[in-house]
Enzyme design. Structure first.
Site, short mmCIF file in Angstrom:
data_model
loop_
_atom_site.label_atom_id
_atom_site.label_comp_id
_atom_site.label_asym_id
_atom_site.label_seq_id
_atom_site.Cartn_x
_atom_site.Cartn_y
_atom_site.Cartn_z
N TYR A 176 0.83 -1.20 0.00
CA TYR A 176 0.00 0.00 0.00
C TYR A 176 0.87 1.25 0.00
O TYR A 176 0.64 2.18 -0.79
CB TYR A 176 -0.90 -0.03 1.23
CG TYR A 176 -1.82 1.15 1.40
CD1 TYR A 176 -2.92 1.33 0.56
CD2 TYR A 176 -1.63 2.07 2.42
CE1 TYR A 176 -3.78 2.39 0.74
CE2 TYR A 176 -2.48 3.14 2.61
CZ TYR A 176 -3.56 3.30 1.76
OH TYR A 176 -4.42 4.36 1.94
N THR A 225 -13.58 4.82 8.27
CA THR A 225 -14.24 4.16 7.14
C THR A 225 -14.03 2.65 7.27
O THR A 225 -13.44 2.18 8.25
CB THR A 225 -13.65 4.64 5.80
OG1 THR A 225 -12.31 4.14 5.68
CG2 THR A 225 -13.63 6.16 5.72
#
Length: 263
Positions: free
Chosen positions: A153, A188
């Protein structure tokens, strides 16, 4: 800048930050194209907006980055033009390097980097023709410094900074602007949907993510950064200090990250 009478295209619009941006921007006098893989979810979000007629759905998969030109052309045709592309779509990761299949690294690069780059390049001739356009790229603080369990990532997010900094320089003459948004922890489902070493989903929430900024607070700050046409904006809580520690005191940042081992 103002959003009035602008056409805004948002990827990753079916959840999290993307959904929050759609709901916030739909209250302004603009038209919005919303994209993600799932058309059903996009249609649900469209109906939550005060003027659904100003929202157009365009489902596609960022991983299919060889097919972006017809998608960009379709997007342009929906409202006749595009003024702002918000590159928000992407996936995260939570696994040690030793335990991570190379296929996972490839998927992260395909979606988070190559998909975003391919879509932006497909839209670039339209921006040049209009002598106007604005790319907004949602990367991460992990695009400025790294952390354990997020190697693939971090690599993809770092790459976005390199590409879009060059984009800003090469096309300043065409009045093409680039704003890079670097979120810290935002509450989130990004952690739940993060890939683990074998490519499956983590399916659990991070404590740090759960304690992060609310989506509403984050989106309000992000919209202000776009309006100010900032080059970069770091949006989060105390974790944004890591950007400056990395620049001036990298060994101190290393010690602090290793001590916390936030996963």
């Amino acid at each position: 800048m103002t959003f009035k009478n602008k056409v805004i295209w948002i990827t990753g619009a079916s959840s999290g930050i993307g959904k929050g941006l759609v709901l916030a921007l739909s209250k302004l006098d603009c038209q919005i194209i919303i994209s993600s893989r799932k058309e059903t979810d996009l249609n649900k979000i469209k109906q939550l907006c005060p003027k659904p007629e100003n929202i157009a759905t365009l489902p596609f998969d960022l991983a299919n980055y060889d097919n972006m030109k017809p998608i960009a052309n379709k997007a342009i045709s929906l409202f006749g033009s595009i003024d702002l592309l918000i590159n928000n779509g992407g996936i995260s990761q939570r696994s040690l390097i030793l335990d991570t299949d190379i296929a996972v690294d490839k998927k992260l690069m395909d979606v988070d980097y190559l998909g975003t780059v391919a879509l932006s390049k497909a839209l670039l001739p339209h921006f040049i023709k209009n002598q106007s356009g604005h790319y907004v790229v949602v990367t991460s603080l992990m695009g400025k410094f790294s952390s354990p369990f997020r190697s693939g990532y971090c690599g993809a997010k770092h790459a976005l900074h390199g590409f879009f900094d060059a984009m800003r320089m090469e096309h300043q003459k065409d009045n093409v602007k680039v704003t890079i948004i670097c979120p810290g922890f935002v509450n989130t489902n990004i952690a739940k949907n993060a890939l683990i070493g074998d490519g499956s989903l983590q399916n659990s929430q991070d404590i740090a993510t759960e304690n992060g900024l609310s989506i509403t607070t984050f989106c309000n700050r992000m919209i202000k950064a776009i309006q100010k046409e900032k080059f970069e904006a770091y949006i989060g809580k105390k974790e944004i200090i890591g950007v400056y520690l990395k620049r001036f005191f990298p060994k101190l940042l290393h010690r602090l990250v290793m001590k916390s081992q936030v996963r």
